[in-house]
Design an enzyme around this catalytic site. Structure first.
Site, PDB file in Angstrom:
ATOM      1  N   GLY A  36     -48.292 -37.836   9.853  1.00 25.10           N
ATOM      2  CA  GLY A  36     -48.789 -39.274  10.076  1.00 25.10           C
ATOM      3  C   GLY A  36     -50.366 -38.953   9.983  1.00 25.10           C
ATOM      4  N   TYR A 140     -30.495 -35.621   3.786  1.00 22.87           N
ATOM      5  CA  TYR A 140     -31.669 -36.818   4.621  1.00 22.87           C
ATOM      6  C   TYR A 140     -30.697 -37.879   4.860  1.00 22.87           C
ATOM      7  CZ  TYR A 140     -34.284 -41.015   4.675  1.00 22.87           C
ATOM      8  OH  TYR A 140     -34.764 -42.110   5.302  1.00 22.87           O
TER       9      TYR A 140
END
Ligand code: UDP
Length: 325
Positions: A36, A140
């Site tokens: 981030g 995932y």
């Protein structure tokens, strides 16, 4: 409401955080800043740097007392998950288990979880309803499905009020916030990097799919519409229930169609290169969006792919090398 946004320094979390504050909520962001960006967290939100893999991180911040959590913090790259499944199970599954236990301990009752259509794998039915069998084809998708199951079990056993939103392909930008991944694997940012000359070409992964032009078809949804669904979901949580919604527009666009739309938006003849299929990519993923429309009253305001590309283009031009570039 006082809300914790995990992964609030990422693409989706930062924009949902913005919408939550604009709607009058108090937002605290919990992010480890591994993927981030500090710059994506608004000055009117508090950023706590912490990692969900450490059980004390969610426990200590949630001890302040929160009405709910919007949970975005995760790894989300299919290819990486195939090579490093342990990362996906530790961060996505163990990280979420730590979060759920901390929520239970501290009485944070509501959860909105960022799930994915990757839980379905290559479904027999397209458009894809929530009822189709989940058969993820990569770690995932498997890790996100494991979390969805964990949330259902916590709801049943401990009264958690939860909504999972299974995203299709999120696109666009909003409030000066957009997509900045390194490496960038997503189609629209890569098309725009090729338009700007940051990348020499955009590769078209697979031209022999059983689709109208041989390239893979996806359901693109504008980040503002996706974010709006989170606010609705937060208001529709019900004690002890885990509700699951697919979140897409219900219409599909091929890779070539997206590149053509980007050519029109940018006025640039975008250089392309045909390449083999990317492992694990299904031919066609399009949402059946009936449930979320009927139950949450959600409706897309920005369904145009050209509009999504135009917003992403504004962000890309303002940040050709990402937030820090
Ligand atoms: N894709 C492509 N070139 C790129 C990136 C993606 O052709 O540089 C294709 C990819 O194979 C898939 C579609 O575009 O069929 C959407 O990919 P993306 O990574 O954006 O999202 P996904 O559907 O994998 O979550």
């Amino acid at each position: 409401m006082k809300l914790l946004v995990t992964g609030g320094a990422g693409y989706i979390g930062s924009i949902v955080g913005r919408q939550l504050v604009d709607a009058g909520h108090e937002v605290v962001v919990l992010d480890n800043l591994e993927r981030g960006h500090r710059q994506a967290v608004g000055a009117d939100m508090r950023l706590v740097q912490g990692d969900l893999r450490d059980p004390d991180a969610p426990r200590s911040v949630l001890a302040e007392g929160f009405a709910g959590v919007l949970h975005f913090a995760a790894f989300a790259l299919v290819g990486e998950s195939v090579e490093h499944p342990e990362r996906y199970y530790r961060t996505n599954v163990v990280g979420t288990l730590n979060l759920l236990e901390a929520m239970r301990e501290t009485g944070a009752a509501r959860l909105v979880f960022s799930s994915t259509c990757a839980v379905y794998g290559e479904p027999d039915e397209v458009p894809i309803p929530e009822t189709v069998e989940t058969r993820p084809t990569n770690p995932y998708g498997a890790s996100k499905l494991a979390v969805d199951r964990m949330i259902s079990d916590f709801s049943r056993a401990h009264g958690l009020s939860a909504v999972s939103l299974r995203y299709f392909n999120v696109a666009g930008a909003s409030h000066g916030l957009g997509e900045d991944h390194e490496p960038e694997t997503h189609l629209i940012p890569n098309v725009l990097r090729a338009a700007m000359g940051v990348n020499p070409v955009v590769k078209i992964f697979g031209t022999d799919y059983p689709t109208r032009d041989g390239t893979a078809v996806r359901d693109y949804i504008h980040i503002d519409d996706l974010s709006a669904a989170h606010l609705l979901a937060l208001d529709h949580t019900r004690a002890g229930e885990h509700q699951i919604f697919n979140l897409g527009n219900g219409s599909g666009f091929s890779v070539r169609e997206v590149i053509a739309a980007a050519g029109e938006v940018t006025g640039i003849d975008i250089p392309t290169e045909e390449a083999p299929r990317r492992p694990g990519d299904p031919p066609m993923l399009v949402a059946a969006g009936d449930r979320i429309r009927a139950e949450l009253g959600w409706k897309p305001e920005k369904p145009s792919v050209a509009g999504m590309v135009a917003d992403a283009w504004k962000f890309a031009q303002a940040h050709p090398h990402g937030y820090s570039g």
